[in-house]
Design a protein around this motif. Structure first.
Motif, PDB file in Angstrom:
ATOM      1  N   CYS A   1     -32.781  25.088  27.460  1.00 47.52           N
ATOM      2  CA  CYS A   1     -31.379  25.398  27.176  1.00 47.52           C
ATOM      3  C   CYS A   1     -31.150  25.453  25.656  1.00 47.52           C
ATOM      4  CB  CYS A   1     -30.499  24.320  27.802  1.00 47.52           C
ATOM      5  SG  CYS A   1     -28.719  24.641  27.685  1.00 47.52           S
TER       6      CYS A   1
ATOM      7  N   ASP B   1     -28.821  24.015  24.276  1.00 49.02           N
ATOM      8  CA  ASP B   1     -28.159  22.748  23.959  1.00 49.02           C
ATOM      9  C   ASP B   1     -28.834  22.042  22.776  1.00 49.02           C
ATOM     10  OD1 ASP B   1     -27.470  19.860  24.152  1.00 49.02           O
ATOM     11  OD2 ASP B   1     -26.402  20.509  25.951  1.00 49.02           O
TER      12      ASP B   1
ATOM     13  N   ALA C   1     -28.393  27.270  29.720  1.00 50.60           N
ATOM     14  CA  ALA C   1     -28.766  26.702  31.021  1.00 50.60           C
ATOM     15  C   ALA C   1     -30.190  27.027  31.462  1.00 50.60           C
ATOM     16  CB  ALA C   1     -27.762  27.082  32.105  1.00 50.60           C
TER      17      ALA C   1
ATOM     18  N   HIS D   1     -32.087  20.019  31.745  1.00 49.76           N
ATOM     19  CA  HIS D   1     -31.663  18.762  31.100  1.00 49.76           C
ATOM     20  C   HIS D   1     -30.393  18.214  31.730  1.00 49.76           C
ATOM     21  CE1 HIS D   1     -28.186  20.140  28.579  1.00 49.76           C
ATOM     22  NE2 HIS D   1     -28.749  21.309  28.795  1.00 49.76           N
TER      23      HIS D   1
ATOM     24  N   CYS E   1     -25.919  19.320  31.471  1.00 53.66           N
ATOM     25  CA  CYS E   1     -25.941  20.702  30.979  1.00 53.66           C
ATOM     26  C   CYS E   1     -24.542  21.310  31.125  1.00 53.66           C
ATOM     27  CB  CYS E   1     -26.959  21.528  31.755  1.00 53.66           C
ATOM     28  SG  CYS E   1     -27.071  23.230  31.143  1.00 53.66           S
ATOM     29  N   GLY E   2     -23.955  21.665  29.995  1.00 53.76           N
ATOM     30  CA  GLY E   2     -22.582  22.169  30.006  1.00 53.76           C
ATOM     31  C   GLY E   2     -22.431  23.475  30.770  1.00 53.76           C
TER      32      GLY E   2
END
Ligand SMILES: [Zn+2]
Length: 221
Positions: free
Chosen positions: A41, A43, A66, A102, A105-106
């Protein structure tokens, strides 16, 4: 102005890290030969080089929202993830692909909560709709650990979608390439790896047969 944080970080790199890895960088100047592709991701908390303590030239990395891999779609459009995958497999001939999901994950959470629009822009909603392919593998949406299960399911979905690329399938079938799934816990520092036999996500096993577990994960047992 170029961010001071980056200028200072670069200064530290030049003073501390570069001298110790100068020979490695010199070797890498003419070509790269990584054996592992990590798909993770975007992130900021999930840096494959940090998690795997990797040096320069050791991991070829694709990062997107994602850690999603779309299906093979040769339609003449712009496919950044597929292009990087093609380069890693066909040009660099990596031996392993690791799909690294992870915790928290937003992108996946936004999809699960149907938080629309995900952004005022044109792209992220369409991209994250790929999470929908994995929904059926994540069990009861009302379960307390549903988001974790959906994060695992997205990893598995990306692994399956990798096999829709003919150049990936061919190499997996003849043993030149292995596909792995993993999930990083962020707060706990825990890494879980998907067992290809059972599908369960478990701590990785080292060369002595011992499970490698984070301190936080051990404390929870
Ligand atoms: Zn994420």
């Amino acid at each position: 102005m170029f961010p001071v944080y980056l200028t200072e970080g670069y200064r530290s790199f030049l003073l501390d890290r570069f001298p110790t890895e100068r020979r490695r960088f010199a070797q890498l100047a003419s070509s790269q030969n990584p054996e592992i592709l990590v798909i993770s991701c975007c992130d900021s908390r999930v840096s494959p080089s940090a998690i795997f303590n990797a040096g320069p030239g050791e991991l070829f990395t694709i990062r997107n929202v994602a850690n999603l891999v779309p299906v093979y779609q040769p339609d003449g459009q712009y496919h950044g993830t597929s292009a990087a995958l093609e380069f890693a497999v066909q040009a660099l001939e990596v031996k392993h692909i690791v799909v690294l999901g992870h915790a928290t994950c937003g992108g996946i959470k936004a999809y699960a909560n149907k938080a629309k629009p995900l952004s005022p822009g044109d792209f992220i909603g369409k991209w994250v709709s790929l999470v929908g392919q994995a929904e059926g593998k994540a069990g009861d949406p009302g379960a307390p650990d549903y988001l974790t299960k959906l994060e695992h399911a997205v990893v598995v979905q990306s692994m399956e979608n990798l096999l829709t690329f003919p150049f990936v399938k061919e190499r997996v079938d003849d043993g030149r390439l292995e596909i792995h799934g993993a999930h990083f816990g962020v707060a706990s520092g825990s890494l879980l790896v998907r067992d290809p036999e059972t599908g369960a996500f478990k701590p990785p096993i080292d060369t002595t047969g011992q499970a490698v577990r984070s301190v936080a994960a051990i404390a929870c047992e």
